[in-house]
Design a protein around this motif. Structure first.
Motif, mmCIF file in Angstrom:
data_model
loop_
_atom_site.group_PDB
_atom_site.id
_atom_site.type_symbol
_atom_site.label_atom_id
_atom_site.label_comp_id
_atom_site.label_asym_id
_atom_site.label_seq_id
_atom_site.Cartn_x
_atom_site.Cartn_y
_atom_site.Cartn_z
ATOM 1 N N LEU A 287 -6.527 -5.179 -5.021
ATOM 2 C CA LEU A 287 -7.575 -4.168 -4.834
ATOM 3 C C LEU A 287 -7.163 -2.823 -5.437
ATOM 4 N N VAL A 288 -5.909 -2.466 -5.275
ATOM 5 C CA VAL A 288 -5.432 -1.197 -5.832
ATOM 6 C C VAL A 288 -5.433 -1.248 -7.359
ATOM 7 N N LEU A 289 -5.053 -2.381 -7.938
ATOM 8 C CA LEU A 289 -5.094 -2.523 -9.395
ATOM 9 C C LEU A 289 -6.522 -2.362 -9.917
ATOM 10 N N LEU A 290 -7.486 -2.959 -9.215
ATOM 11 C CA LEU A 290 -8.880 -2.831 -9.625
ATOM 12 C C LEU A 290 -9.363 -1.399 -9.469
ATOM 13 N N GLY A 291 -9.034 -0.784 -8.333
ATOM 14 C CA GLY A 291 -9.444 0.602 -8.128
ATOM 15 C C GLY A 291 -8.905 1.518 -9.206
ATOM 16 N N MET B 263 -13.216 2.647 -0.239
ATOM 17 C CA MET B 263 -13.871 1.436 -0.735
ATOM 18 C C MET B 263 -12.908 0.252 -0.768
ATOM 19 N N LEU B 264 -11.684 0.518 -1.187
ATOM 20 C CA LEU B 264 -10.694 -0.556 -1.250
ATOM 21 C C LEU B 264 -10.411 -1.098 0.145
ATOM 22 N N ILE B 265 -10.368 -0.215 1.122
ATOM 23 C CA ILE B 265 -10.142 -0.643 2.506
ATOM 24 C C ILE B 265 -11.316 -1.468 3.007
ATOM 25 N N LEU B 266 -12.538 -1.062 2.669
ATOM 26 C CA LEU B 266 -13.720 -1.822 3.082
ATOM 27 C C LEU B 266 -13.701 -3.225 2.484
ATOM 28 N N ALA B 267 -13.350 -3.311 1.193
ATOM 29 C CA ALA B 267 -13.260 -4.621 0.557
ATOM 30 C C ALA B 267 -12.191 -5.469 1.235
ATOM 31 N N GLY B 268 -11.054 -4.852 1.539
ATOM 32 C CA GLY B 268 -9.996 -5.575 2.231
ATOM 33 C C GLY B 268 -10.432 -6.055 3.599
#
Length: 278
Positions: free
Chosen positions: A208-212, A231-236
């Motif tokens: 997720l961090v790589l995508l962000g 947003m990354l946390i929500l996806a996680g």
């Protein structure tokens, strides 16, 4: 004695034994600057993009300092009366009801005005006497001035990259504040934050961090806002709830960033290139 109301604010209790503190991972010297400002009763201006952790930072500092926190979300219809208070009709009688800012001033708490530039201009004017040596709040409708109790601190925030020329903080306001600039954390810290807050494995957080990071660094990006840590946390969290990674990314990141079909498609292709194949 004035009654109080919290219709326009969210109140957070002071630190108590056994209560888990809000998780915030410092990136630079922001915590040290905030502590020094709090010690001297100085107001703080937080600058940074949406979803980078400004609110969580204030919550963590309020907990550490053991001070009540009252958070107010700025919006275009918010007036000074929403902050200071107003007379309301109750049971056939008119009573004065303190606003969230007045409550914080009386109680010696921290008042956090989030996205202050979204509010009307008269809202920022009312905070000036609180943000300089006077440390007092004029309440014109009562014909009185409320001195700030010990421990009171004013904190405001805004996103400088999102605001237009017509929505910015005036110099007369800005120069009253100690400024702290926050941004998205470096990858190693952001991976830790996403893994902990979303409750996912390190490899999911890393993807997720790589995508962000890839979305934030898109050349000539048409996006108004970057993919935030929030947003990354929500996806996680969706992954932790049983959704597969790609579906979680589509729902919490790609479709949330844009309604334009071409942009959504391009972001989807970027996600396919960055995320693991299985």
């Amino acid at each position: 004695m004035p009654t109080t109301a919290t219709a326009t604010a969210t109140a957070t209790a002071v630190s108590r034994p056994g209560v888990q503190p809000p998780f915030y991972r410092a990136v630079g010297d922001e915590a040290e600057v905030f502590r020094a400002a709090a010690c001297q009763g100085l107001p703080v201006l937080l600058k940074g993009p949406t979803g980078c952790g400004k609110t969580r930072f204030v919550e963590a500092m309020a907990h550490e300092l053991g001070r009540p926190l009252i958070t107010v979300a700025g919006h275009e219809d918010m007036t000074s009366a929403d902050l200071v208070g107003r007379f309301l009709l109750k049971g056939g009688e008119t009573e004065w009801v303190d606003g969230p800012l007045t409550r914080a001033v009386r109680e010696g708490g921290i008042c956090y005005l989030d996205e202050i530039v979204e509010a009307r201009q008269d809202t920022t004017v009312v905070i000036h006497p609180l943000a300089d040596h006077r440390r007092e709040l004029p309440v014109d409708r009562l014909g009185t001035t409320v001195p700030a109790a010990p421990g009171f601190q004013l904190v405001i925030s805004y996103n400088p990259g999102y605001q237009s020329v017509l929505k910015n903080i005036k110099e007369s306001t800005r120069q009253r504040f100690v400024a702290i600039e926050l941004g998205f954390p470096p990858p190693d810290i952001e991976r830790e934050v996403v893994a902990r807050e979303a409750g996912v494995a390190p490899e999911i957080a890393n993807s997720l961090v790589l995508l962000g990071d890839a979305i934030r660094n898109l050349e000539g990006s048409p996006l108004r806002e970057a993919s935030s840590t929030r947003m990354l946390i929500l996806a996680g969290a969706l992954v932790a709830g049983g959704l597969n990674l790609r579906a979680a990314v589509r729902s919490a990141i790609i479709r949330a960033l844009s309604d334009d079909p071409d942009i959504v498609r391009a972001l989807g292709e970027l996600a396919d290139a960055v995320l693991p194949s299985s």
